[in-house]
Design a protein around this motif. Structure first.
Motif, PDB file in Angstrom:
ATOM      1  N   THR A  70       0.843  -1.206   0.000  1.00  0.00           N
ATOM      2  CA  THR A  70       0.000   0.000   0.000  1.00  0.00           C
ATOM      3  C   THR A  70       0.873   1.249   0.000  1.00  0.00           C
ATOM      4  OG1 THR A  70      -1.326  -1.276   1.537  1.00  0.00           O
ATOM      5  CG2 THR A  70      -2.114   0.884   1.000  1.00  0.00           C
ATOM      6  N   VAL A  71       1.916   1.221   0.860  1.00  0.00           N
ATOM      7  CA  VAL A  71       2.818   2.374   0.904  1.00  0.00           C
ATOM      8  C   VAL A  71       3.460   2.582  -0.461  1.00  0.00           C
ATOM      9  CG1 VAL A  71       4.972   3.247   1.868  1.00  0.00           C
ATOM     10  CG2 VAL A  71       3.290   2.200   3.354  1.00  0.00           C
ATOM     11  N   PHE A  72       3.834   1.484  -1.091  1.00  0.00           N
ATOM     12  CA  PHE A  72       4.493   1.594  -2.381  1.00  0.00           C
ATOM     13  C   PHE A  72       3.548   2.163  -3.434  1.00  0.00           C
ATOM     14  CE2 PHE A  72       6.468  -0.123  -6.263  1.00  0.00           C
ATOM     15  CZ  PHE A  72       7.698   0.488  -6.116  1.00  0.00           C
ATOM     16  N   MET A  73       2.276   1.765  -3.337  1.00  0.00           N
ATOM     17  CA  MET A  73       1.289   2.299  -4.274  1.00  0.00           C
ATOM     18  C   MET A  73       1.141   3.803  -4.093  1.00  0.00           C
ATOM     19  SD  MET A  73      -1.856  -0.246  -4.783  1.00  0.00           S
ATOM     20  CE  MET A  73      -3.132   0.924  -4.451  1.00  0.00           C
ATOM     21  N   CYS A  74       1.103   4.233  -2.819  1.00  0.00           N
ATOM     22  CA  CYS A  74       1.006   5.673  -2.559  1.00  0.00           C
ATOM     23  C   CYS A  74       2.244   6.379  -3.103  1.00  0.00           C
ATOM     24  CB  CYS A  74       0.890   5.942  -1.064  1.00  0.00           C
ATOM     25  SG  CYS A  74      -0.593   5.292  -0.369  1.00  0.00           S
ATOM     26  N   TYR A  75       3.387   5.724  -2.934  1.00  0.00           N
ATOM     27  CA  TYR A  75       4.636   6.313  -3.415  1.00  0.00           C
ATOM     28  C   TYR A  75       4.575   6.522  -4.913  1.00  0.00           C
ATOM     29  CZ  TYR A  75       9.522   6.262  -4.935  1.00  0.00           C
ATOM     30  OH  TYR A  75      10.707   6.545  -5.531  1.00  0.00           O
TER      31      TYR A  75
ATOM     32  N   THR B   8      -2.051  15.871   3.577  1.00  0.00           N
ATOM     33  CA  THR B   8      -2.307  14.666   2.793  1.00  0.00           C
ATOM     34  C   THR B   8      -1.396  13.532   3.259  1.00  0.00           C
ATOM     35  OG1 THR B   8      -2.491  16.240   0.997  1.00  0.00           O
ATOM     36  CG2 THR B   8      -2.750  13.948   0.439  1.00  0.00           C
ATOM     37  N   TRP B   9      -0.145  13.880   3.523  1.00  0.00           N
ATOM     38  CA  TRP B   9       0.833  12.890   4.002  1.00  0.00           C
ATOM     39  C   TRP B   9       0.313  12.193   5.244  1.00  0.00           C
ATOM     40  CZ3 TRP B   9       3.890  11.851   8.244  1.00  0.00           C
ATOM     41  CH2 TRP B   9       5.047  11.111   8.026  1.00  0.00           C
ATOM     42  N   ASN B  10      -0.146  13.015   6.184  1.00  0.00           N
ATOM     43  CA  ASN B  10      -0.610  12.494   7.471  1.00  0.00           C
ATOM     44  C   ASN B  10      -1.862  11.639   7.314  1.00  0.00           C
ATOM     45  OD1 ASN B  10      -0.690  12.208  10.205  1.00  0.00           O
ATOM     46  ND2 ASN B  10      -1.753  14.133  10.576  1.00  0.00           N
ATOM     47  N   THR B  11      -2.853  12.188   6.586  1.00  0.00           N
ATOM     48  CA  THR B  11      -4.119  11.477   6.436  1.00  0.00           C
ATOM     49  C   THR B  11      -3.920  10.156   5.710  1.00  0.00           C
ATOM     50  OG1 THR B  11      -5.076  13.660   6.186  1.00  0.00           O
ATOM     51  CG2 THR B  11      -6.508  11.814   5.760  1.00  0.00           C
ATOM     52  N   LEU B  12      -3.083  10.202   4.680  1.00  0.00           N
ATOM     53  CA  LEU B  12      -2.825   8.992   3.906  1.00  0.00           C
ATOM     54  C   LEU B  12      -2.240   7.910   4.801  1.00  0.00           C
ATOM     55  CD1 LEU B  12      -3.229   8.416   0.975  1.00  0.00           C
ATOM     56  CD2 LEU B  12      -0.853   8.942   0.554  1.00  0.00           C
ATOM     57  N   PHE B  13      -1.305   8.317   5.662  1.00  0.00           N
ATOM     58  CA  PHE B  13      -0.689   7.344   6.559  1.00  0.00           C
ATOM     59  C   PHE B  13      -1.727   6.701   7.472  1.00  0.00           C
ATOM     60  CE2 PHE B  13       1.418   6.384  10.637  1.00  0.00           C
ATOM     61  CZ  PHE B  13       2.183   5.335  10.183  1.00  0.00           C
ATOM     62  N   TRP B  14      -2.620   7.546   8.039  1.00  0.00           N
ATOM     63  CA  TRP B  14      -3.609   6.986   8.955  1.00  0.00           C
ATOM     64  C   TRP B  14      -4.600   6.102   8.226  1.00  0.00           C
ATOM     65  CZ3 TRP B  14      -3.149   6.144  13.766  1.00  0.00           C
ATOM     66  CH2 TRP B  14      -2.288   6.942  14.513  1.00  0.00           C
ATOM     67  N   ILE B  15      -4.903   6.431   6.977  1.00  0.00           N
ATOM     68  CA  ILE B  15      -5.830   5.571   6.235  1.00  0.00           C
ATOM     69  C   ILE B  15      -5.180   4.214   5.963  1.00  0.00           C
ATOM     70  CG2 ILE B  15      -7.013   5.308   4.027  1.00  0.00           C
ATOM     71  CD1 ILE B  15      -7.659   8.254   4.152  1.00  0.00           C
TER      72      ILE B  15
END
Lengths: 221, 220
Positions: free
Chosen positions: B32-37, B51-58
């Motif tokens: 998932t992290v890689f996809m966001c990357y 966005t960075w923060n929210t994405l991490f929590w999601i």
């Protein structure tokens, strides 16, 4: 006659509210103007929703303790009518917000809280729909009801007070009770709260009786 | 106490024996992290702190829901009946919550590490961020364990799990995002005492409720 006096009280009060809510004197506030009359309809919706949800919670606890299917019917119907009152409160709020805040759905923690609350109770009904066995359905949904209620409460009561809100009484805004309402408004507002709660209970009791009769019929077939 | 310890040990040993489930969770977080990357960092090379923060929590939310769903469906009905006879329901739920808490701490910290390697570290007050992560792991594990118990009784477990848990986790999630935003801005710990108190309060309520309600679930 002894048992139905409160129905007369509720309908009498409701007529009184509709009449005096529209022709009674209201203080003239900037921005609010005549829309302040909505306080007789919008705010009591939340009071009745809350009291119906609390009743639903009490019957869920009762069901877990006693295991009588009748208590489960009570819990479901209270939750059902609570949702209806929630939607009504939401709609009256939208109309009011449209004229005072210039937007039917502004960014406000209380609005978000209510949307989440409606989601939670919809999930409750989805959960009920996914079981066939009556006792199992009743037990699991009672557990979820108690759990959901407890996580819904901080959302409505604590979080709006921590952040800024457009609603009175939160984030430093004064509450209605302090400044906006004069004594003639209070004469309508408090009866309105009582009347709407009673109406909610009345609707619920009709639904419960219908459901119990249906159950009874099905058992006899 | 001994019973709880044995149950936790049992869960850990079971997890160790079927490593594929555990590896699956780790891979879930990593991919998932890689996809966001790929979709954020590689395309535009800019990402807003919010966005960075929210994405991490999601990501954390979804991996929590995904990994805790299995708590009760992993083991067969027969074995659950066996546990029912030899252990108290209250110790079973506590053991599951503690085990899931450890799991979430591990996944959260690992996720944070990978996430900050790939997406760049934007946090200035890392201890506070880790406190937020720990509190979040505690709250997520406690509420999701009970909901997994409810959902495991139905046929459509994973669908029901998402529907039931998201609205309940929302208040906690908003508070967590707020607290971790404070940590990202490098604010002092004392500014965030309010948020920490509220989140710990919610955590306590959720743990107490799971503890009290689980015996009723376990009966069926």
């Amino acid at each position: 006659m002894r048992k139905i006096w409160w129905k007369f009280l509720a309908s009498g009060l409701l007529i009184y509210i509709v009449v005096f809510g529209f022709i009674g004197d209201v203080p003239r506030q900037p921005i609010l103007n005549e829309t302040i009359r909505n306080v007789y309809f919008h705010v009591p919706m939340w009071f009745s929703m809350m009291s119906l949800m609390i009743s639903s919670l009490i019957y869920s606890i009762k069901y877990l303790n006693g295991g009588k299917i009748q208590d489960d019917v009570y819990a479901v119907e209270f939750a059902n009518v609570a949702i209806v009152f929630g939607i009504l409160g939401f709609l009256t709020g939208c109309i009011w917000g449209n004229y005072t805040w210039g937007d039917p759905l502004p960014k406000d923690p209380k609005i978000i809280a209510v949307e989440v609350g409606l989601l939670i109770y919809s999930a409750y009904f989805v959960l009920r729909g996914s079981f066939e066995d009556e006792q199992k359905k009743a037990r699991l949904s009672a557990v979820y009801n108690i759990f959901a209620f407890a996580s819904f409460m901080p959302l409505v009561w604590i979080l709006p007070r921590l952040t800024d809100s457009l609603h009175p009484g939160n984030g430093g805004n004064p509450a209605f009770g302090k400044y906006d309402m004069d004594s003639s408004m209070r004469m309508v507002f408090y009866p309105a709260v009582i009347a709407w709660i009673l109406i909610g209970v009345w609707i619920t009791s009709l639904r419960i009786r219908l459901k119990l009769l249906n159950n009874h019929l099905q058992e006899n077939i | 106490m001994q019973e709880i310890k044995n149950l936790i040990l049992k869960d850990i040993i079971l997890e160790w024996r079927q490593k594929y489930a555990f590896n699956g969770m780790v891979l879930y977080v990593v991919s998932t992290v890689f996809m966001c990357y790929i979709s954020f960092k590689l395309k535009t090379n800019t990402i807003e702190p919010i966005t960075w923060n929210t994405l991490f929590w999601i990501i954390i939310l979804f991996s929590a829901v995904n990994s805790i769903t299995k708590s009760f469906i992993q083991e067969k009905a027969g074995r659950q009946l066996y546990y029912y006879q030899i252990a108290k329901p209250s110790s079973i739920i506590l053991a599951k919550i503690i085990y899931n808490f450890l799991l979430m701490i591990f996944l959260g910290f690992l996720g944070f590490l990978i996430y900050s390697i790939f997406m760049g570290n934007m946090v200035e007050n890392i201890p506070l961020y880790l406190i937020a992560l720990t509190l979040g792991a505690l709250g997520f594990s406690a509420s999701l364990t009970l909901i997994a118990g409810i959902a495991s009784k139905s046929d459509n477990t994973s669908g029901l799990m998402a529907v039931l848990s998201f609205p309940i986790l929302l208040p906690m999630l908003t508070m967590l995002i707020k607290l971790s935003k404070n940590a990202m801005d490098g604010l002092d710990m004392s500014v965030s005492y309010d948020e920490i108190m509220v989140i710990s309060g919610i955590d306590l309520i959720v743990i107490a409720l799971s503890y009290m309600l689980f015996p009723y679930l376990w009966k069926s």
